[in-house]
Write an enzyme that holds these catalytic residues in place. Structure first.
Site, mmCIF file in Angstrom:
data_model
loop_
_atom_site.group_PDB
_atom_site.id
_atom_site.type_symbol
_atom_site.label_atom_id
_atom_site.label_comp_id
_atom_site.label_asym_id
_atom_site.label_seq_id
_atom_site.Cartn_x
_atom_site.Cartn_y
_atom_site.Cartn_z
ATOM 1 N N PHE A 459 0.804 -1.218 0.000
ATOM 2 C CA PHE A 459 0.000 0.000 0.000
ATOM 3 C C PHE A 459 0.841 1.275 0.000
ATOM 4 O O PHE A 459 0.372 2.314 0.434
ATOM 5 C CB PHE A 459 -0.940 0.011 1.206
ATOM 6 C CG PHE A 459 -2.019 -1.027 1.141
ATOM 7 C CD1 PHE A 459 -3.052 -0.918 0.236
ATOM 8 C CD2 PHE A 459 -1.980 -2.135 1.971
ATOM 9 C CE1 PHE A 459 -4.042 -1.883 0.160
ATOM 10 C CE2 PHE A 459 -2.963 -3.100 1.905
ATOM 11 C CZ PHE A 459 -4.006 -2.981 0.996
ATOM 12 N N ASP A 460 2.097 1.224 -0.465
ATOM 13 C CA ASP A 460 2.931 2.417 -0.537
ATOM 14 C C ASP A 460 3.143 3.039 0.842
ATOM 15 O O ASP A 460 3.094 4.252 1.014
ATOM 16 C CB ASP A 460 2.311 3.438 -1.493
ATOM 17 C CG ASP A 460 3.249 4.584 -1.831
ATOM 18 O OD1 ASP A 460 4.459 4.446 -1.587
ATOM 19 O OD2 ASP A 460 2.781 5.619 -2.327
ATOM 20 N N TYR A 461 3.379 2.201 1.840
ATOM 21 C CA TYR A 461 3.596 2.686 3.197
ATOM 22 C C TYR A 461 5.079 2.990 3.456
ATOM 23 O O TYR A 461 5.622 2.654 4.507
ATOM 24 C CB TYR A 461 3.078 1.670 4.221
ATOM 25 C CG TYR A 461 1.577 1.640 4.378
ATOM 26 C CD1 TYR A 461 0.812 2.790 4.226
ATOM 27 C CD2 TYR A 461 0.905 0.462 4.702
ATOM 28 C CE1 TYR A 461 -0.566 2.767 4.386
ATOM 29 C CE2 TYR A 461 -0.466 0.425 4.875
ATOM 30 C CZ TYR A 461 -1.207 1.577 4.706
ATOM 31 O OH TYR A 461 -2.571 1.553 4.867
ATOM 32 N N LYS A 488 3.677 6.256 7.711
ATOM 33 C CA LYS A 488 2.420 6.557 7.039
ATOM 34 C C LYS A 488 1.257 5.784 7.650
ATOM 35 O O LYS A 488 0.100 6.192 7.510
ATOM 36 C CB LYS A 488 2.519 6.196 5.552
ATOM 37 C CG LYS A 488 3.335 7.148 4.700
ATOM 38 C CD LYS A 488 3.202 6.741 3.242
ATOM 39 C CE LYS A 488 4.054 7.578 2.321
ATOM 40 N NZ LYS A 488 3.897 7.159 0.906
#
Length: 793
Positions: A459-461, A488
């Protein structure tokens, strides 16, 4: 009057039919039955009103009472949750009470006297709600009269009157021990000087920088990587360096310079000497969006010719063919003693086979590459032989690092291997080091330890915030050297910076694993005892400006896949993503009041949704691929990904406010001291309409805070055009100053040669609105404001 009652009754009945119909759908999806019953009461009230029966008013009052009881049961006294639930039905009840004289039936209980009391109560309710909409509503209220205990009186003193690194020092504290500006006189702040860079903050160029102040000069950079030296008292320009950046397909819409570094050879411990003639004894270190590392003479702004090749190091060396410019730098470099530490930004979600995310250490005097750390070869350390390339597709480090000079360790926050939403192709090193804090020996480039803040990220964390180093008081009466990693995900991990072991408890919790075949999904994820805005969303958290879009948001929520954080994305059905991939806590990070041990951090609370889609289908329906937009191709994987913000038909978020907060956490106890909404809707356009009213809902935040010993937290990274000063003990807003446009950076502070304290901010426009309009009249002329404020007392 008969026509009026007929018209109002018909409209009320039709609205009731719509509410009941949508309510049936919500109930069928497993949601609340309230809307079915409320819609039925609206229909019945509307029919009675058409027939001019006084029962219409009684039904409207019954509907309001029923709604009040249901609302308090569902959300308690949460003001912003109650507003859309109650306001519509208060207005309906008021209108129908006013219409009583035109209705037939027994009016004994609704005679002139009782009716007046009811009307007065309803009007008072509307007025009370209206008043409350312009007041801040803290999520966590500070204890009355609470004052933080000073446990380190000398905190910040070693940094003198200057601000010599991105986070003031290499520990990333963002704490200034100055107290000339304080709670008592902050209301008297005035503009001291304004400087215009001349670079336009448009077309993807965002002003997100934090200036430096060293001796008698302020240093700053523009999104075009031009560097300026200013007089700290007057704002007058001393010199300018033009970077002449090369525009590439990747950086054309994404230009940032969040800060520069500084090196003073006269204060360094190493015996090496810089160039002959005394030139470049003090140096400004900067990077560019076309992948260059540059050093300038801090006195003159001229290139340090002894560094690299005539002052420049090519950071594409060893990265490989890069025709589309997909590797570049946006964040402030770290000067760790005699070593410059840099990572790099890599485009998200476009394709596989992206360049290496290698982190490199360069000699601060010569530009020689000393070491290179890469997640796919983490113990190598030494640079590659001439002509070899670093392995592609490794997690990158695109934020700013921190440095402990006593331990000799550099702490880098890492991202993950792209594409972000498909992880079936991840390499072993990528899984091991994604979303981590990595401690690297500054001399050898070999990692001493690492701590992963997410397992199998999908999730693009990325961990992008600069970590904060702090010596935390312990039970034995001494201190534990800790590193504070802000993510994030909203999780805040506090680790012993000697070995990476958690100081505050961390547990692995089970998460959903029902993804598409080929995805690498961990059955557990790490959760810290400390977190901000990371609570699991539920149906009752769905929001909207009115009861109608709230109902539609509830339906959308129930139709999505959602088993909590890390619910995997699949094809067809939308999956809710919360915390969203913008944060939580993004690159802006936080600050620590090092004198009291209070961590202060701003966050973003914006849910998104995502789903996998075949690229052929995306092309058929006209989705346009991009790295940051609502559709990304993810070439080289089985799927493209479609994603968007989770908003109502009116364009407002589908989940409860606040959408951004400032939070104070006492690190000596782990207790959240206060949490307040940050920012108003005043300057945030919705469908092109700017509200223009200062309603402190709490908006998504960017940049970070500045904390001072004067008991103040300064912040200006909101979507409205203000800089604010908050009380460190309560979170109460003590002052705000109107700006020409919005800002995104973090404030800094220093004491000038005149003995006065200044607070300096970068003002170039609000963030990521896909328009140049909010850059303001000044910005459109290319006169980007940099402002300092001081006390007048």
């Amino acid at each position: 009057m008969r026509v009026l009652t007929l018209l109002i009754g018909a409209v009320l009945a039709l609205i009731g039919i719509a509410v009941a119909g949508l309510g049936i759908k919500l109930a069928w999806l497993g949601g609340s039955w309230y809307y079915v019953l409320a819609g039925a009461l609206m229909v019945a009230s509307g029919i009675c009103l058409v027939r001019r029966k006084i029962a219409a008013t009684w039904l409207a009052l019954l509907l309001l009472a029923f709604t009040l009881v249901w609302s308090l049961w569902e959300v308690g006294f949460d003001f912003w949750q109650l507003v859309p639930r109650l306001m519509t039905f208060i207005v309906i009840a008021l209108v129908l009470t006013l219409l009583v004289p035109a209705l037939h039936g027994n009016r004994r209980l609704l005679g002139a006297g009782p009716r007046g009391v009811v009307c007065l109560a309803l009007v008072a309710s509307i007025a009370g709600i209206g008043y409350g909409m312009f007041q801040p509503h803290p999520t966590v209220v500070a204890e009355p009269g609470a004052t933080a205990k000073v446990i380190a009186p000398e905190a910040g003193v070693a940094d003198g009157n200057d601000w010599t690194a991105y986070g003031r020092n290499t520990h990333g504290e963002r704490f200034a021990q100055f107290d000339q500006i304080n709670k008592a006189n902050v209301k008297d702040l005035q503009v001291a000087w304004t400087f215009h860079t001349g670079d336009m903050a448009i077309n993807g160029a965002e002003y997100q920088g934090t200036p430096l102040k060293v001796d008698d000069t302020v240093y700053l950079c523009s999104p075009l990587n031009n560097v300026f030296a200013l007089d700290p008292i007057t704002g007058a320009q001393k010199w300018k360096f033009d970077a002449h950046i090369k525009e590439t397909p990747a950086n054309a819409g994404w230009k940032r310079c969040r800060g520069v570094g500084y090196f003073d050879a006269d204060k360094a411990t190493a015996s090496a000497t810089p160039a002959a003639g005394g030139e470049c004894r003090q140096r400004i270190v900067t990077t560019t969006v076309d992948a260059r590392l540059i050093e300038l003479d801090a006195k003159t702004g001229k290139l340090c010719e002894s560094f690299g090749e005539n002052g420049v190091v090519d950071l594409l060396k060893g990265i490989g063919p890069n025709t589309d410019g997909s590797y570049y730098l946006t964040s402030a470099p770290l000067v760790a003693g005699d070593v410059i530490v840099v990572g790099g930004k890599i485009n998200d979600n476009l394709k596989t086979d992206e360049p290496s995310g290698v982190t490199r250490g360069f000699d601060v005097r010569t530009g020689e590459l000393l070491w290179a750390w890469d997640a796919r070869n983490p113990k190598r350390g030494v640079p590659l032989p001439e002509g070899e390339l670093y392995p592609k597709e490794s997690p990158n480090f695109w934020g700013t690092a921190a440095f402990d000079e006593k331990l000799g360790l550099v702490y880098i926050p890492t991202g993950n291997q792209t594409p972000d939403f498909w992880n079936g192709n991840r390499h072993e090193g990528s899984d091991e080091y994604n979303d981590s804090i990595v401690a690297i020996d500054v001399k050898t480039g070999v990692d001493a330890w690492h701590f992963r803040t997410a397992n199998n990220d999908m999730f693009d964390y990325d961990v992008s915030a600069q970590p904060i180093l702090y010596d935390l008081p312990n039970k034995e009466g001494g201190t534990t050297p800790v590193i504070i990693a802000m993510t994030k995900r909203g999780q805040i991990f506090v680790l012993d910076r000697r070995d990476g072991k958690p100081v505050f408890p961390v547990e692995q919790r089970k998460v959903a694993t029902d993804g598409v075949p080929g995805m690498r999904i961990s059955p557990t994820q790490p959760y810290s005892q400390l977190s901000v805005g990371a609570e699991k969303l539920k149906e009752s958290d769905m929001w909207g400006a009115t009861v109608f879009d709230q109902l539609l948001c509830r339906i959308d929520f129930k139709e999505m896949r959602w088993e909590g954080e890390f619910t995997p994305i699949v094809e067809g059905q939308r999956t809710l993503i919360y915390p969203g991939y913008y944060g939580g806590i993004n690159w802006g990070g936080g600050a620590i009041d090092a004198s009291t041990g209070t961590l202060i951090v701003n966050d973003i609370r914006m849910a998104q949704w995502g789903r996998f889609i075949k690229r052929e289908k995306a092309k058929e329906i006209g989705l346009k691929p991009s790295t940051e937009g609502e559709y990304s191709e993810q070439l080289g994987t089985p799927w493209g990904v479609e994603r968007s913000m989770f908003v109502s038909p009116l364009g407002v978020p589908c989940f409860k406010p606040p959408f951004g907060t400032m939070t104070a956490i006492d690190l000596t106890t782990g207790k959240t001291k206060w949490q307040v909404p940050m920012g108003s809707i005043q300057d945030a356009p919705v469908h092109g309409i700017v509200p223009g009213v200062n309603m402190p809902l709490g908006m998504p935040t960017m940049g970070g805070p500045l904390v001072t010993k004067g008991g103040l937290t300064f912040f200006h990274g909101t979507l409205d055009y203000y800089i604010r000063a908050l009380d460190n003990d309560s979170g109460k807003e003590l002052w705000r100053g109107r700006l020409p446009v919005g800002g995104q950076g973090a404030p800094m502070s220093y004491v000038g040669r005149d003995g006065k304290q200044y607070v300096v901010i970068t003002v170039g426009g609000a963030t990521r609105t896909n328009t140049n309009d909010n850059r303001g009249r000044i910005a459109r002329r290319g006169e980007i404001m940099r402002q300092a404020v001081l006390t007048t007392c």
